[in-house]
Design a protein around this motif. Structure first.
Motif, PDB file in Angstrom:
ATOM      1  N   UNK A 127       0.993  -1.420  -0.023  1.00  0.00           N
ATOM      2  CA  UNK A 127       0.278   0.453   0.309  1.00  0.00           C
ATOM      3  C   UNK A 127       1.165   1.014   0.127  1.00  0.00           C
ATOM      4  N   UNK A 128       1.660   1.282   0.486  1.00  0.00           N
ATOM      5  CA  UNK A 128       3.123   2.809   1.130  1.00  0.00           C
ATOM      6  C   UNK A 128       3.236   2.562  -0.411  1.00  0.00           C
ATOM      7  N   UNK A 129       3.925   1.317  -1.028  1.00  0.00           N
ATOM      8  CA  UNK A 129       4.771   1.569  -2.764  1.00  0.00           C
ATOM      9  C   UNK A 129       3.925   2.669  -3.221  1.00  0.00           C
ATOM     10  N   UNK A 130       2.301   1.819  -3.530  1.00  0.00           N
ATOM     11  CA  UNK A 130       1.440   2.381  -4.529  1.00  0.00           C
ATOM     12  C   UNK A 130       0.908   3.350  -4.760  1.00  0.00           C
ATOM     13  N   UNK A 131       1.259   3.601  -3.077  1.00  0.00           N
ATOM     14  CA  UNK A 131       0.301   5.545  -2.708  1.00  0.00           C
ATOM     15  C   UNK A 131       1.742   6.516  -3.128  1.00  0.00           C
ATOM     16  N   UNK A 132       2.560   6.128  -2.710  1.00  0.00           N
ATOM     17  CA  UNK A 132       3.398   6.776  -2.994  1.00  0.00           C
ATOM     18  C   UNK A 132       3.790   7.166  -4.588  1.00  0.00           C
ATOM     19  N   UNK A 133       4.152   6.010  -5.425  1.00  0.00           N
ATOM     20  CA  UNK A 133       3.818   6.337  -6.922  1.00  0.00           C
ATOM     21  C   UNK A 133       2.966   6.974  -7.546  1.00  0.00           C
ATOM     22  N   UNK A 134       1.528   6.758  -7.190  1.00  0.00           N
ATOM     23  CA  UNK A 134       0.650   7.736  -7.933  1.00  0.00           C
ATOM     24  C   UNK A 134       0.946   9.650  -7.460  1.00  0.00           C
ATOM     25  N   UNK A 135       1.096   9.751  -5.760  1.00  0.00           N
ATOM     26  CA  UNK A 135       1.479  10.663  -5.189  1.00  0.00           C
ATOM     27  C   UNK A 135       3.129  11.526  -5.526  1.00  0.00           C
ATOM     28  N   UNK A 136       3.606  11.072  -6.696  1.00  0.00           N
ATOM     29  CA  UNK A 136       4.885  11.950  -6.860  1.00  0.00           C
ATOM     30  C   UNK A 136       5.997  11.517  -5.971  1.00  0.00           C
ATOM     31  N   UNK A 137       5.799  10.417  -5.323  1.00  0.00           N
ATOM     32  CA  UNK A 137       6.700   9.484  -4.710  1.00  0.00           C
ATOM     33  C   UNK A 137       6.669  10.569  -2.665  1.00  0.00           C
ATOM     34  N   UNK A 138       5.895  11.518  -3.215  1.00  0.00           N
ATOM     35  CA  UNK A 138       5.334  12.479  -1.872  1.00  0.00           C
ATOM     36  C   UNK A 138       4.663  12.577  -0.587  1.00  0.00           C
ATOM     37  N   UNK A 139       5.009  12.272   0.644  1.00  0.00           N
ATOM     38  CA  UNK A 139       4.216  12.110   1.630  1.00  0.00           C
ATOM     39  C   UNK A 139       3.562  13.217   2.019  1.00  0.00           C
TER      40      UNK A 139
END
Length: 514
Positions: free
Chosen positions: A331-343
């Protein structure tokens, strides 16, 4: 010459005349005591079979969870009273169904600040509840600023992890609690005091050790019988260490604050210390260096202590339930890939499984057995007719509620996706509010770790962001497991109504291939 009669002789001769009056007075006192109504007699006791109040207090020190659980099982929808560490005056434990009416009572009837003052033994810890500047600065400046501050926090989390963690090219033992104290100290300090000082060893030493020493004082004073505290508490080694720490921290903060006061308006830093200084002026409060230093330490205590405990509990759970690691990492890696690797804020909100894992950690390992602690300053009557007298403390049995099978099915099973599934089910039914209630930061009658009502923890949004960033960073960078030979999840320490992860334990970490 008149005979001189001594006073004892005179009293002896007249005593027979005074006896009827004395007997009558004693009779009146006895009758009044017998007939007078105990304001708490209508509320059932839990723990009376243990004997004296002191024995009940010692039992609470050692196993408060058992006492709350016994009361909750017998009087689930009503009230019961227990003896805790505060004093010999019972604490009235109320059912969660009363929360909505209790939260509406004004502070001059139910006081959060006075209850905290008693719980934290402020005479010895020097904690200052009731300051208006801190919640004002958090609510009006800090929380609204989180979307723009999250990139800074993310950078600080990653950099502090790289600073504090060993290389971990192979499985390496790490005391994660000790590591997290420094990581959380740096990350919180980035917001509290700015980038120049947040990694300063002097600042970290003051912030981290102040946090630890406050809790040591609280536990040391809890261990003394209430009547002994005025005579012995001030001489406790823990109290003396804390006093030395306060002096040291004041010396460190003084030049920082004085320099801030000399800055022109267009050069004011964008951090909590500055917002706090402005908030103090707004409320006309003491803006002295000593006062601001004390408030800054108070912020560090609130942020570092609770955030580190929750994150440590989360890491212990992650290692104890390894099947969750690939689910959360994906989930973390998928979400980051969808948000320009920004938290970013949207990215953190999209990590719903991680959010669920953290909320389940709070449910399963809460920092305290009770919540919604309030001192009753004026007698009031509940809607059910029970009178709650002035002078007692009320609480809600939050831990017992969290383990109630009617509230949470299979409550003694740690289910990291429990709240994720509840959110999904609620959304499928179109129950948006119910879905929101199952978020990590949400408070409800069944999720009381952050409090309830207008005094619910205002800093929980910062804490949630920090903990999510820490866990997401760790999941992306490391595999984690229990030490060889460890049997199950490390048990927490429980003392006097509090619960904390064992700070001496280590976990094994290994860098994952990027």
């Amino acid at each position: 010459m008149a005979e001189v009669v001594s006073l004892p002789q005179l009293l002896g001769e007249k005593l027979y005349l005074l006896l009827p009056s004395i007997v009558a007075l004693l009779a009146v006192v006895v009758v009044q005591r017998v007939l007078s109504s105990d304001p708490l007699k209508h509320i059932p006791d839990v723990g009376q079979e243990l004997g004296s109040d002191e024995k009940r207090r010692q039992a609470f020190l050692m196993d408060s969870r058992k006492i709350y659980q016994q009361g909750y099982q017998k009087f689930k929808d009503g009230l019961f009273k227990i003896i805790t560490t505060r004093s010999s005056t019972p604490v009235i434990v109320v059912a969660p169904k009363y929360l909505n009416e209790l939260k509406k009572l004004p502070d001059d009837v139910l006081s959060f600040d006075v209850a905290i003052a008693e719980t934290m033994h402020i005479r010895y810890t020097k904690i200052e509840p009731g300051n208006k500047s801190i919640p004002h600065a958090i609510k009006t400046s800090l929380t609204p600023a989180l979307p723009r501050l999250n990139p800074l926090l993310t950078d600080e989390v990653r950099e502090s992890f790289l600073l504090e963690m060993p290389p971990c090219t192979d499985w390496t033992s790490v005391n994660i609690n000790r590591t997290l104290l420094r990581v959380v100290g740096m990350v919180s300090g980035r917001i509290f005091i700015g980038p120049e000082l947040c990694r300063s060893e002097e600042y970290l030493d003051a912030a981290i050790n102040y946090t630890l020493e406050v809790m040591m004082v609280r536990h040391a004073v809890d261990g003394l019988a209430p009547w002994k505290r005025p005579f012995l508490a001030g001489r406790l080694p823990a109290v003396q260490r804390l006093e030395a720490r306060l002096k040291q921290a004041n010396e460190f903060m003084q030049p920082v604050i004085e320099a801030r006061k000399r800055l022109p308006a267009d050069q004011k830093p964008d951090d909590m210390l500055q917002w706090l200084m402005e908030s103090q002026l707004k409320f006309g409060d003491d803006n002295s260096v000593e006062k601001l230093a004390r408030l800054q330490l108070g912020l560090s205590f609130a942020a570092i202590h609770t955030t580190t405990m929750t994150a440590t509990n989360a890491f212990y759970n992650l290692a104890a339930y390894p099947d969750l690691i690939p689910i959360l990492r994906d989930e973390v890696l998928t979400v980051l890939s969808e948000h320009n690797n920004e938290m970013s804020t949207p990215a953190l909100q999209a990590m719903k499984k991680l959010d669920s894992f953290l909320k389940e950690t709070l449910r399963f390992h809460p920092p305290a057995t009770g919540s919604f602690s309030r001192k009753v300053l004026k007698t009031f009557t509940l809607s059910s007719g029970e009178v709650i007298p002035k002078g007692v403390v009320i609480e809600v049995p939050s831990h017992a509620i969290a383990r109630d099978p009617e509230v949470f099915p299979n409550p003694d099973v740690f289910d990291g996706l429990r709240f994720y599934n509840l959110r999904q089910e609620a959304r499928e039914k179109g129950e948006v509010e119910a879905a929101a209630q199952n978020q990590f930061v949400s408070v409800s009658q069944s999720s009381l770790t952050f409090g309830y009502g207008r005094h619910a923890c205002p800093g929980r949004f910062l804490a949630a962001n920090e903990i999510k960033m820490i866990m997401a960073t760790a999941l992306a960078m490391y595999d984690v497991k229990l030490e060889e030979g460890a049997e199950g999840r490390y048990p927490n320490f429980e003392f006097g109504g509090t619960s904390s992860p064992d700070p001496s334990k280590t976990l094994r970490f290994k860098r994952v291939e990027q």
